[in-house]
Design an enzyme around this catalytic site. Structure first.
Site, PDB file in Angstrom:
ATOM      1  N   ASP A   1       0.852  -1.188   0.000  1.00 58.43           N
ATOM      2  CA  ASP A   1       0.000   0.000   0.000  1.00 58.43           C
ATOM      3  C   ASP A   1       0.890   1.242   0.000  1.00 58.43           C
ATOM      4  OD1 ASP A   1      -1.887   1.970   0.473  1.00 58.43           O
ATOM      5  OD2 ASP A   1      -2.094   1.484   2.613  1.00 58.43           O
TER       6      ASP A   1
ATOM      7  N   ASP B   1      -3.988   3.940   2.811  1.00 59.98           N
ATOM      8  CA  ASP B   1      -5.419   3.688   3.050  1.00 59.98           C
ATOM      9  C   ASP B   1      -5.681   2.256   3.508  1.00 59.98           C
ATOM     10  OD1 ASP B   1      -5.086   2.242   0.751  1.00 59.98           O
ATOM     11  OD2 ASP B   1      -6.687   3.222  -0.390  1.00 59.98           O
TER      12      ASP B   1
ATOM     13  N   ASP C   1      -1.916  -1.177  -3.687  1.00 57.45           N
ATOM     14  CA  ASP C   1      -2.217  -0.428  -4.905  1.00 57.45           C
ATOM     15  C   ASP C   1      -1.092  -0.583  -5.931  1.00 57.45           C
ATOM     16  OD1 ASP C   1      -0.234   1.310  -3.864  1.00 57.45           O
ATOM     17  OD2 ASP C   1      -1.775   2.351  -2.686  1.00 57.45           O
TER      18      ASP C   1
ATOM     19  N   ASP D   1      -5.616 -10.111 -15.244  1.00 54.19           N
ATOM     20  CA  ASP D   1      -6.729 -11.018 -15.041  1.00 54.19           C
ATOM     21  C   ASP D   1      -7.851 -10.590 -15.984  1.00 54.19           C
ATOM     22  OD1 ASP D   1      -8.386 -12.969 -13.533  1.00 54.19           O
ATOM     23  OD2 ASP D   1      -6.892 -12.630 -11.972  1.00 54.19           O
TER      24      ASP D   1
ATOM     25  N   ASP E   1     -10.424 -15.823 -15.943  1.00 47.81           N
ATOM     26  CA  ASP E   1     -11.216 -16.320 -14.826  1.00 47.81           C
ATOM     27  C   ASP E   1     -12.337 -17.249 -15.313  1.00 47.81           C
ATOM     28  OD1 ASP E   1     -11.567 -15.812 -11.889  1.00 47.81           O
ATOM     29  OD2 ASP E   1     -13.581 -15.250 -12.544  1.00 47.81           O
TER      30      ASP E   1
ATOM     31  N   GLU F   1      -8.345 -20.232 -16.453  1.00 49.41           N
ATOM     32  CA  GLU F   1      -8.681 -20.849 -15.167  1.00 49.41           C
ATOM     33  C   GLU F   1      -9.897 -21.731 -15.432  1.00 49.41           C
ATOM     34  OE1 GLU F   1     -10.122 -20.006 -10.608  1.00 49.41           O
ATOM     35  OE2 GLU F   1     -11.124 -19.213 -12.364  1.00 49.41           O
TER      36      GLU F   1
ATOM     37  N   HIS G   1      -4.694 -17.016  -4.807  1.00 51.39           N
ATOM     38  CA  HIS G   1      -5.546 -16.203  -3.935  1.00 51.39           C
ATOM     39  C   HIS G   1      -6.828 -16.919  -3.507  1.00 51.39           C
ATOM     40  CE1 HIS G   1      -7.331 -15.909  -7.839  1.00 51.39           C
ATOM     41  NE2 HIS G   1      -8.388 -15.311  -7.332  1.00 51.39           N
ATOM     42  N   ASP G   2      -7.095 -18.095  -4.078  1.00 47.07           N
ATOM     43  CA  ASP G   2      -8.289 -18.855  -3.702  1.00 47.07           C
ATOM     44  C   ASP G   2      -7.969 -20.063  -2.827  1.00 47.07           C
ATOM     45  OD1 ASP G   2      -9.954 -17.231  -5.265  1.00 47.07           O
ATOM     46  OD2 ASP G   2      -9.803 -18.545  -7.015  1.00 47.07           O
TER      47      ASP G   2
HETATM   48  O1  TEU Z   1     -12.451 -18.668  -8.993  1.00 45.90           O
HETATM   49  C1  TEU Z   1     -13.184 -19.703  -9.578  1.00 45.90           C
HETATM   50  C2  TEU Z   1     -13.650 -20.729  -8.675  1.00 45.90           C
HETATM   51  O2  TEU Z   1     -14.020 -21.799  -9.127  1.00 45.90           O
HETATM   52  C3  TEU Z   1     -13.754 -20.435  -7.225  1.00 45.90           C
HETATM   53  O3  TEU Z   1     -15.032 -20.854  -6.858  1.00 45.90           O
HETATM   54  C4  TEU Z   1     -12.707 -21.138  -6.461  1.00 45.90           C
HETATM   55  O4  TEU Z   1     -12.627 -22.475  -6.841  1.00 45.90           O
HETATM   56  C5  TEU Z   1     -13.045 -21.081  -4.999  1.00 45.90           C
HETATM   57  O5  TEU Z   1     -13.092 -19.739  -4.648  1.00 45.90           O
HETATM   58  C6  TEU Z   1     -11.996 -21.772  -4.171  1.00 45.90           C
HETATM   59  O6  TEU Z   1     -12.368 -21.750  -2.818  1.00 45.90           O
HETATM   60  C7  TEU Z   1     -12.344 -17.489  -9.710  1.00 45.90           C
HETATM   61  C8  TEU Z   1     -11.469 -16.497  -8.959  1.00 45.90           C
HETATM   62  O7  TEU Z   1     -10.166 -17.009  -8.895  1.00 45.90           O
HETATM   63  C9  TEU Z   1     -12.084 -16.222  -7.625  1.00 45.90           C
HETATM   64  O8  TEU Z   1     -11.286 -15.402  -6.830  1.00 45.90           O
HETATM   65  C10 TEU Z   1     -13.417 -15.569  -7.879  1.00 45.90           C
HETATM   66  O9  TEU Z   1     -14.091 -15.392  -6.667  1.00 45.90           O
HETATM   67  C11 TEU Z   1     -14.296 -16.384  -8.828  1.00 45.90           C
HETATM   68  O10 TEU Z   1     -13.600 -16.882  -9.959  1.00 45.90           O
HETATM   69  C12 TEU Z   1     -15.407 -15.520  -9.371  1.00 45.90           C
HETATM   70  O11 TEU Z   1     -14.871 -14.576 -10.257  1.00 45.90           O
END
Ligand code: TEU
Length: 591
Positions: free
Chosen positions: A34, A38, A42, A111, A219, A278, A350-351
Site C-alpha cells: 500500500d 489507506d 495499490d 486477469d 477467470d 482458469e 488467492h483462492d
Molecule cells: O475462482 C473460480 C472458482 O471456481 C472459485 O469458486 C474457487 O474455486 C473457490 O473460490 C476456491 O475456494 C475465480 C477467482 O479465482 C475467484 O477469486 C473468484 O471469486 C471467482 O472466480 C469468481 O470470479
C-alpha cells in the site's frame, strides 16, 4: 537487475514459445503493498517493490483484477474493464508499472473476468433497465418457473446453486424475471451466445494488448457456454441445489469461442502473449484440446484436481491428503500433456490456503516443508506459478470467529452451512480456518515493523502476527531462507533445460511419504526427491540408486550453506531423508 523476458527458451529450440521456461508470480494487488496509507494495496505499491521480484528472478507478473469494481468479490466483479479502480490508482499508474516491468525484461499479464461482470457495469445496468432494453440479451434472463410466483422460494428458473451458497438466480421485480449468476448476485453471468457480447470482450482485450500488456489469465473461462435450455441439475446429497456443473462446465461451444478469441485478439496482437485459462472441473483430455498449439485456443490451463484432494464437496470440509493421490493426479496430468499441450503448476493462489500450512508443517518445519513442497512442484514439467508470500513461506492466519473473515465465500459458506444446513458453527469454523481463501489474502509481510511494512494505515485484513519472524527483509539475500531457495529453484529452470522441457517420470508412486521424480533430456537426468513427512524415512529402492549416489547435488534444502555446483552427493541422502528433506541431483552420463 535485468530479467530474461526478451530471451528465448534456454533449451535453444527456437520453435518453443517464450514462456516455456518462464516462472509466473501472482500479485493480489489488494494485499501486496500500500503506497498511500489507506490500508489497501495499490499499483504504486507494486511498482515500488519490483526489486523484490527481480531478485527472485521470476519472468512474468500476473495481477489479480485492478479494474473499476464495487469489490463485492475483491475485484472479480468488474464494473468497468477499461479503467483502474481508484482504490488501486489510475490508468497512468498502470502504464507506469507496465513500463517499469518491461524495462526490467519482465512481462505483465492481466486477469480477465468475462464469465460475469459486476451488476454495476453499464452493460448490466442497461440490461436490467427493461425487458426490451438494447442489452437485455447480454445477460441470462428467464421468467419464473411455470406456475410459481417470481421472488418466492422455488420459483427460480432452475435448481442451480451459486458457487458461494444460495441460488444461482436473483429475481428482478421491475421486469419480473430472474438473472443468472454462478457466483454472487453482484456477479451476473454474461451471455456468450450473443455475438455482440463476444465482440465487446474482444475489443476490450485488444485495447489492453495495445496498451502493452502481455496476456491474460482468464477467470473461470470454461464456464462461459451455458446449455441453451438451462436444465435442472441432478440432485446432490445433502444440498438443496442441483448440480448445474454439467450444464455450464466445458460446454460444446466453448472451443469455438476460444478459437474465435484467438483469431480476433491474440493472432492480431502486436507481441506474443500468454493465454492462461482458469478452468475448474477440467479433465486431462479437455486440457489437451485447450492447450494443443495447433488448435489455437489457450497456452495452458489451471486445473483443480489436485487442489480438491483434501477437501470435501462442501468447500469448508477438510480431509487429510494421501500423498499417493497427489502423485497419481499430478503424474496423470504430466503423462496426459507430455506429447501435446502444456501444464500449469501451482499449489497456492488467492483462492487457496497457504501451502505450508495446508500440506506442510508450519509449526515445526516451516522452512523445510515450504522448500520441500516447492522442490517437488518446480521440478514438474510445465509453468510454475508462485503466489505472493509463498516465496517467504507465509502461513495461514490464526483466525478466530466468523467476524475475522472478510471473504464473501467464507461468509456465505458459513451462513449456508450453519443457518440452512444446521451444521455446528465450530465445525465450519475449523474447516474455514484451514481452507479459507482469506488465508492467502492477509497482507504481504515485507518486514518486522507494525503492519509488516505493508501499509502505514490500518490494513484491510489483519497482518499475520508471525510477520515479526516471517518477512522479506529477513530473507532476501539471506542464504538458507525460503526466498533464497525459491530463487535457486527458479534459476535452475532457466539454466537447466531438462527442468523446463525434459521428459517426466514419477518414481515410487505408492510411497506415502516420499515424492520422487525423474526428468530426462538427451544425456542429462535430473532426479528430485523429497520426504514430505515430519519423520526421518528410509528410501526404498530407487532405479539406478548406485549411479545416482555419486551425482551432482544441484539443490538441497538441508545444510543451509550455499551449494556449489559440482558438490557431490553423499550416498546417504538416497538411503534416508530427514523430516521434509529435499534434494535435486543431476547426471550427465546418459540414462
Ligand atoms: O475462482 C473460480 C472458482 O471456481 C472459485 O469458486 C474457487 O474455486 C473457490 O473460490 C476456491 O475456494 C475465480 C477467482 O479465482 C475467484 O477469486 C473468484 O471469486 C471467482 O472466480 C469468481 O470470479
Amino acid at each position: 537487475m535485468t530479467g530474461r523476458g526478451g530471451s528465448g527458451p534456454s533449451g535453444g529450440a527456437a520453435d518453443r514459445p517464450w514462456w516455456s521456461d518462464a516462472v509466473v508470480y501472482q500479485i493480489y494487488p489488494r494485499s501486496f503493498a500500500d503506497s498511500d496509507g489507506d490500508g489497501i494495496g495499490d499499483l504504486r505499491g507494486i511498482t515500488a517493490h519490483l526489486d523484490h521480484l527481480s531478485a527472485l528472478g521470476v519472468d512474468v507478473l500476473w495481477l489479480s483484477p485492478v479494474y473499476r469494481s464495487p469489490q463485492a468479490d475483491n475485484g472479480y466483479d468488474v464494473s468497468d474493464y477499461q479503467d483502474v479502480d481508484p482504490v488501486f490508482g489510475t490508468l497512468a499508474d498502470l502504464d507506469d508499472l507496465l513500463d517499469q516491468v518491461h524495462a526490467r525484461g519482465l512481462r505483465l499479464v492481466m486477469d480477465l473476468v468475462v464469465n460475469h461482470t459486476s451488476d454495476e457495469h453499464a452493460w448490466f445496468v442497461d440490461s436490467r433497465s427493461a425487458a426490451d432494453s438494447a442489452r437485455r440479451d447480454w445477460y441470462i434472463w428467464r421468467p419464473p418457473r411455470p406456475g410459481t410466483v417470481g421472488g418466492t422460494p422455488g420459483a427460480e428458473p432452475n435448481n442451480w446453486g451459486s458457487a458461494f451458497g444460495g441460488p444461482a438466480w436473483t429475481f428482478d421485480p421491475s421486469t419480473g424475471e430472474y438473472y443468472l449468476h454462478l457466483f454472487t448476485p453482484k456477479q451476473p453471468d454474461l451471455n456468450w451466445a450473443n455475438p455482440q457480447v463476444r465482440s465487446a470482450v474482444h475489443a476490450m482485450m485488444t485495447w489492453w494488448l495495445d496498451r502493452g500488456v502481455d496476456g491474460f489469465r482468464m477467470d473461470v473461462i470454461n464456464f462461459i457456454d451455458k446449455a441453451v435450455d438451462l436444465p435442472d441439475g441432478s440432485a446432490v446429497p445433502g444440498s438443496r441445489f442441483g448440480d448445474g456443473g454439467p450444464h455450464y462446465v466445458n460446454g460444446p461451444r466453448l472451443h469455438g469461442y476460444l478459437r474465435e478469441m484467438n483469431e480476433r485478439v491474440f493472432a492480431r496482437s502486436p507481441r506474443p502473449c500468454l493465454a492462461v485459462g482458469e478452468t475448474p472441473g477440467v479433465g486431462v483430455a479437455d486440457a489437451v484440446l485447450f492447450t494443443d498449439p495447433a488448435r489455437h485456443e489457450l497456452d495452458m490451463v489451471f486445473q483443480f484436481e489436485h487442489a480438491e484432494l483434501d477437501r470435501g464437496r462442501q468447500r469448508w470440509v477438510h480431509r487429510p491428503l494421501d500423498l499417493r493421490d497427489l502423485k497419481e493426479s499430478l503424474g496423470r496430468w504430466q503423462r496426459g500433456l507430455a506429447e501435446t499441450g502444456w501444464n500449469s503448476l501451482y499449489l497456492s493462489n488467492h483462492d487457496q490456503a497457504r501451502l505450508v500450512s495446508r500440506y506442510g508443517d508450519d509449526l515445526r518445519f516451516r522452512y523445510e516443508s515450504a522448500t520441500a513442497l516447492a522442490t517437488v512442484l518446480h521440478l514438474h514439467r510445465g509453468t510454475p506459478y508462485v503466489y505472493q508470500g509463498e516465496e517467504l513461506g507465509m502461513t495461514n492466519y490464526p483466525f478466530g470467529g466468523i467476524d475475522d473473515f472478510q471473504d464473501v465465500e467464507a461468509v456465505e459458506l458459513f451462513r449456508e452451512a450453519t443457518e440452512v444446513q444446521g451444521v455446528d458453527p465450530q465445525e465450519v469454523l475449523a474447516g474455514l480456518r484451514l481452507l479459507s481463501r482469506d488465508n492467502a489474502r492477509t497482507p504481504m509481510q515485507w518486514d518486522a515493523t507494525a503492519h509488516a511494512g505493508f501499509s502505514t494505515g490500518t490494513p484491510w485484513l489483519a497482518v499475520n502476527p508471525n510477520h515479526t519472524e516471517v518477512n522479506a527483509a529477513a530473507q532476501v539475500g539471506v542464504p538458507g531462507s525460503v526466498f533464497d531457495y525459491y530463487r535457486r529453484l527458479i534459476a535452475l529452470r532457466h539454466t537447466e533445460p531438462t527442468v523446463a522441457v525434459g521428459d517426466f517420470t514419477m518414481l515410487l508412486p505408492q510411497d506415502t511419504r516420499i515424492y520422487a521424480l525423474l526428468r530426462t533430456l538427451g544425456a542429462t537426468g535430473v532426479l528430485a526427491i523429497a520426504n514430505l513427512s515430519g519423520e526421518t524415512v528410509i528410501v526404498p529402492d530407487l532405479p539406478e540408486r548406485s549411479r545416482w549416489a555419486g551425482a551432482e547435488v544441484v539443490l538441497r534444502n538441508y545444510h543451509r550453506a550455499p551449494d556449489g555446483p559440482g558438490a557431490a552427493a553423499d550416498g546417504d541422502a538416497l538411503r534416508s531423508l530427514g523430516p521434509w528433506e529435499a534434494r535435486v541431483l543431476r547426471r550427465r552420463d546418459g540414462r
